[in-house]
Structure formats: C-alpha cells, structure tokens
Design a protein around this motif. Structure first.
Motif, mmCIF file in Angstrom:
data_model
loop_
_atom_site.group_PDB
_atom_site.id
_atom_site.type_symbol
_atom_site.label_atom_id
_atom_site.label_comp_id
_atom_site.label_asym_id
_atom_site.label_seq_id
_atom_site.Cartn_x
_atom_site.Cartn_y
_atom_site.Cartn_z
ATOM 1 N N VAL A 230 -158.949 72.387 -27.805
ATOM 2 C CA VAL A 230 -158.518 71.585 -28.952
ATOM 3 C C VAL A 230 -157.084 71.103 -28.767
ATOM 4 C CG1 VAL A 230 -158.037 71.628 -31.425
ATOM 5 C CG2 VAL A 230 -160.116 72.712 -30.547
ATOM 6 N N LEU A 231 -156.193 71.992 -28.339
ATOM 7 C CA LEU A 231 -154.796 71.604 -28.151
ATOM 8 C C LEU A 231 -154.655 70.562 -27.045
ATOM 9 C CD1 LEU A 231 -153.033 75.085 -28.443
ATOM 10 C CD2 LEU A 231 -153.044 73.244 -30.130
ATOM 11 N N ARG A 232 -155.418 70.725 -25.967
ATOM 12 C CA ARG A 232 -155.330 69.765 -24.857
ATOM 13 C C ARG A 232 -155.791 68.377 -25.300
ATOM 14 N NH1 ARG A 232 -159.162 68.211 -21.388
ATOM 15 N NH2 ARG A 232 -160.523 69.976 -21.901
ATOM 16 N N ARG A 233 -156.936 68.328 -25.993
ATOM 17 C CA ARG A 233 -157.487 67.028 -26.372
ATOM 18 C C ARG A 233 -156.709 66.359 -27.498
ATOM 19 N NH1 ARG A 233 -164.061 68.158 -26.140
ATOM 20 N NH2 ARG A 233 -164.147 68.509 -23.870
ATOM 21 N N ALA A 234 -156.107 67.149 -28.351
ATOM 22 C CA ALA A 234 -155.406 66.575 -29.507
ATOM 23 C C ALA A 234 -153.956 66.205 -29.211
ATOM 24 C CB ALA A 234 -155.446 67.556 -30.677
ATOM 25 N N PHE A 235 -153.288 66.959 -28.352
ATOM 26 C CA PHE A 235 -151.831 66.809 -28.256
ATOM 27 C C PHE A 235 -151.290 66.505 -26.863
ATOM 28 C CE2 PHE A 235 -152.607 70.000 -31.715
ATOM 29 C CZ PHE A 235 -152.357 69.129 -32.772
ATOM 30 N N GLU A 236 -152.139 66.546 -25.850
ATOM 31 C CA GLU A 236 -151.651 66.282 -24.498
ATOM 32 C C GLU A 236 -152.092 64.896 -24.040
ATOM 33 O OE1 GLU A 236 -152.730 69.531 -21.919
ATOM 34 O OE2 GLU A 236 -151.749 71.021 -23.203
ATOM 35 N N PRO A 237 -151.374 64.296 -23.088
ATOM 36 C CA PRO A 237 -151.749 62.962 -22.595
ATOM 37 C C PRO A 237 -153.189 62.922 -22.094
ATOM 38 C CG PRO A 237 -149.578 63.588 -21.784
ATOM 39 C CD PRO A 237 -150.154 64.810 -22.437
ATOM 40 N N VAL A 238 -153.808 61.746 -22.198
ATOM 41 C CA VAL A 238 -155.200 61.587 -21.782
ATOM 42 C C VAL A 238 -155.344 61.851 -20.285
ATOM 43 C CG1 VAL A 238 -157.126 59.979 -21.577
ATOM 44 C CG2 VAL A 238 -155.693 59.956 -23.641
ATOM 45 N N GLU A 239 -154.406 61.334 -19.519
ATOM 46 C CA GLU A 239 -154.450 61.556 -18.078
ATOM 47 C C GLU A 239 -154.118 63.012 -17.767
ATOM 48 O OE1 GLU A 239 -155.384 59.411 -15.711
ATOM 49 O OE2 GLU A 239 -155.850 58.003 -17.347
ATOM 50 N N PRO A 240 -154.831 63.617 -16.817
ATOM 51 C CA PRO A 240 -154.543 65.011 -16.451
ATOM 52 C C PRO A 240 -153.079 65.190 -16.041
ATOM 53 C CG PRO A 240 -156.579 64.264 -15.431
ATOM 54 C CD PRO A 240 -155.940 63.045 -16.024
ATOM 55 N N ALA A 241 -152.549 66.348 -16.341
ATOM 56 C CA ALA A 241 -151.153 66.621 -16.003
ATOM 57 C C ALA A 241 -150.952 66.572 -14.498
ATOM 58 C CB ALA A 241 -150.753 67.995 -16.531
ATOM 59 N N ARG A 242 -149.838 65.973 -14.087
ATOM 60 C CA ARG A 242 -149.526 65.913 -12.667
ATOM 61 C C ARG A 242 -148.955 67.253 -12.204
ATOM 62 N NH1 ARG A 242 -145.609 60.958 -11.856
ATOM 63 N NH2 ARG A 242 -144.452 62.224 -13.385
ATOM 64 N N PRO A 243 -149.350 67.704 -11.026
ATOM 65 C CA PRO A 243 -148.824 68.978 -10.506
ATOM 66 C C PRO A 243 -147.298 69.018 -10.495
ATOM 67 C CG PRO A 243 -150.680 68.273 -9.185
ATOM 68 C CD PRO A 243 -150.380 67.131 -10.118
ATOM 69 N N ALA A 244 -146.667 67.894 -10.193
ATOM 70 C CA ALA A 244 -145.201 67.862 -10.157
ATOM 71 C C ALA A 244 -144.607 68.140 -11.535
ATOM 72 C CB ALA A 244 -144.723 66.506 -9.635
ATOM 73 N N ASP A 245 -145.254 67.594 -12.577
ATOM 74 C CA ASP A 245 -144.772 67.836 -13.947
ATOM 75 C C ASP A 245 -144.954 69.300 -14.326
ATOM 76 O OD1 ASP A 245 -144.104 65.177 -14.250
ATOM 77 O OD2 ASP A 245 -146.031 64.642 -15.154
ATOM 78 N N GLN A 246 -146.081 69.874 -13.934
ATOM 79 C CA GLN A 246 -146.337 71.286 -14.226
ATOM 80 C C GLN A 246 -145.352 72.186 -13.495
ATOM 81 O OE1 GLN A 246 -150.480 71.337 -13.004
ATOM 82 N NE2 GLN A 246 -151.165 71.368 -15.123
ATOM 83 N N ASP A 247 -145.100 71.883 -12.229
ATOM 84 C CA ASP A 247 -144.162 72.697 -11.454
ATOM 85 C C ASP A 247 -142.762 72.631 -12.053
ATOM 86 O OD1 ASP A 247 -146.167 73.378 -9.703
ATOM 87 O OD2 ASP A 247 -145.642 71.856 -8.201
ATOM 88 N N ARG A 248 -142.379 71.450 -12.503
ATOM 89 C CA ARG A 248 -141.064 71.300 -13.116
ATOM 90 C C ARG A 248 -140.981 72.093 -14.418
ATOM 91 N NH1 ARG A 248 -141.001 66.322 -12.874
ATOM 92 N NH2 ARG A 248 -141.677 65.786 -15.002
ATOM 93 N N MET A 249 -142.064 72.065 -15.183
ATOM 94 C CA MET A 249 -142.081 72.799 -16.442
ATOM 95 C C MET A 249 -142.039 74.305 -16.198
ATOM 96 S SD MET A 249 -141.999 72.378 -19.704
ATOM 97 C CE MET A 249 -142.111 73.494 -21.115
ATOM 98 N N VAL A 250 -142.659 74.768 -15.133
ATOM 99 C CA VAL A 250 -142.586 76.188 -14.791
ATOM 100 C C VAL A 250 -141.126 76.607 -14.618
ATOM 101 C CG1 VAL A 250 -143.032 77.891 -12.973
ATOM 102 C CG2 VAL A 250 -144.872 76.405 -13.768
#
Length: 260
Positions: free
Chosen positions: A214-234
């Motif tokens: 629910v959180l992914r579909r309602a509040f996250e961008p439609v396009e899948p998260a890019r690995p680079a963005d995830q790594d930066r967020m880590v």
C-alpha cells in the motif's frame, strides 16, 4: 518539588557525571539499571503495569527501593526507559540489516521490516496497539506524535524522514505536506490497529507485506526505485539515523533523601 521525567531530559543510564558512590563504577550502575528495566519488562508481561509498584520492581531486580529512586522518579519513568530501550534495540537491528539490502532504504522496505520487528516485541506491540492489559494507560497516543515518539505511526510518518526519501527520489513530492504526512500515518495506523494484541506470526508477515504494498503504490514514484538512489539513501540513513527515538533515557540523576 521534584520535576518528573516527562518535564526534563536526563542523561542516559550509565553516562551520568555524578561521582561514583561507595566505590561504585559506571559499569556497575549501568548493569544495575539494566536489571531494573529487565525486571519491569518481566512484570508488565506477567501481571500488567497497573498492578506493579516500584517496590515490586526493586524486589524483582534484587535491589533496594531507595536505589531505584536514585535513578527514576516513578514507575512511569521506568517504563518510559523500557520502551525507549526496546525501540532502540529494534532500530539497531534494522540498521544492521540496511547495508546488506539497499531495498530497505525505501518507505515500503523500511515499513515492512520495522512492522515485523515491532510486532514481535511484546512490550512494543502493547505500546503500539494500546494494550491496556500490559501497559494500562501508558500506551502510544492515537495521534502523532505520541509521547515518546517511538510508535510505528510516529516513526514512519516523521516529516524529516519523509523529506529525506523525497530528496533522494524515493517518494512523491505530495507526501511531504501536512496532508501527505497524515495519509502515511493513517495507513500505518490502520495496519497497527488491525494487528491486535496477540502475536500471530503468519498474520504479522501478511500484514507487513500488504502494508509495504500500500505504501509503495500510494506514495512512491511509479517507476521502480533506481539502485543508485537506494544506495544513496542507505548512506543517508546510516549517517543521520532519522528513525531513531529522539527521547533520551529518563533515569533521574542522583537525588538527596529529602527530595525523595
């Protein structure tokens, strides 16, 4: 008149600058304080917070009642420290998993793991679900922020955390508004309310997966998260730790006999 732990922030256990008494070391004070918190956990789960006295906690910890009062003003303060400690442990477990799986840096990934960890902890489960049998009225408020800022609603709906996700391309802009924040809190709060007081591992797993969906579909961008963005967020999460409790441990500093 004594100020309560809710009116003043005390230093964490074992970090007081008070001079050790009777040759007592900081490690000994920290260990003894941990015994008190462990005793409170055992008692609230066995007989319930409303029926517990400071004397009960002291006896269960194997120390004197007066010694307890050198650290805490009341049993409310003891259970506050229990809850903050238990959430700190859950938070540390989550952070330990983070470097090995950057998918956890998303809102839906974080929520899935934290939901399972919190609901597997009997004290935190009682706090989040408002279980009066365990904690009496000493539970999270139904609205955010809750008194300790450690409920799932408060943690996952924390604006600085949501803004970090947005700034790293992992959340839509609209979430970082009063209405968006309220929407996240409403979704998380609904799943927490549905959880109930008794642990059911299969139901918890199913709920955590659906919450993430629910959180992914309602509040996250439609396009899948890019690995680079995830790594930066880590790296951001490891550096800033925005999910941790902002409430310090509330053990009172030493007080004179006249003050007790």
């Amino acid at each position: 008149m004594l100020i309560t732990a809710r009116q003043a922030a005390f230093q964490p256990l074992g970090t007081t600058t008070d001079r050790p008494r009777n040759g007592q070391t900081g490690d000994e004070r920290c260990t003894r304080s941990a015994r008190v918190l462990d005793a409170m956990v055992d008692l609230v789960l066995r007989i319930g917070y409303p029926k517990i006295s400071v004397q009960d906690v002291a006896e269960h910890a194997g120390i004197g009642k007066g010694t307890v009062y050198t650290h805490w003003n009341s049993k409310d303060d003891i259970v506050d420290d229990v809850l903050v400690r238990e959430f700190g442990r859950v938070h540390d477990r989550f952070m330990a998993h983070l470097p090995g799986d950057s998918r956890l840096a998303t809102l839906h990934g974080t929520s899935c793991v934290l939901y399972r960890l919190v609901m597997a902890n009997p004290v935190l489960r009682a706090y989040n679900t408002g279980d009066a049998r365990v904690l009496g009225s000493h539970v999270a408020a139904q609205t955010s922020p809750d008194p300790l800022g450690i409920s799932l609603v408060s943690v996952l709906g924390r604006l600085p955390y949501l803004e970090l996700l947005r700034d790293n391309g992992l959340l839509i802009d609209a979430v970082c508004s009063p209405e968006g924040q309220l929407s996240v809190e409403a979704v998380v709060g609904g799943f927490v309310a549905r959880a109930g007081h008794e642990e059911d591992q299969e139901r918890t797993k199913a709920s955590s997966r659906m919450l993430a969906t629910v959180l992914r579909r309602a509040f996250e961008p439609v396009e899948p998260a890019r690995p680079a963005d995830q790594d930066r967020m880590v790296q951001v999460l490891l550096a800033t730790r925005p999910l941790r409790s902002g409430t310090p441990m509330r053990a009172a500093q030493g007080r004179t006999a006249a003050e007790r």
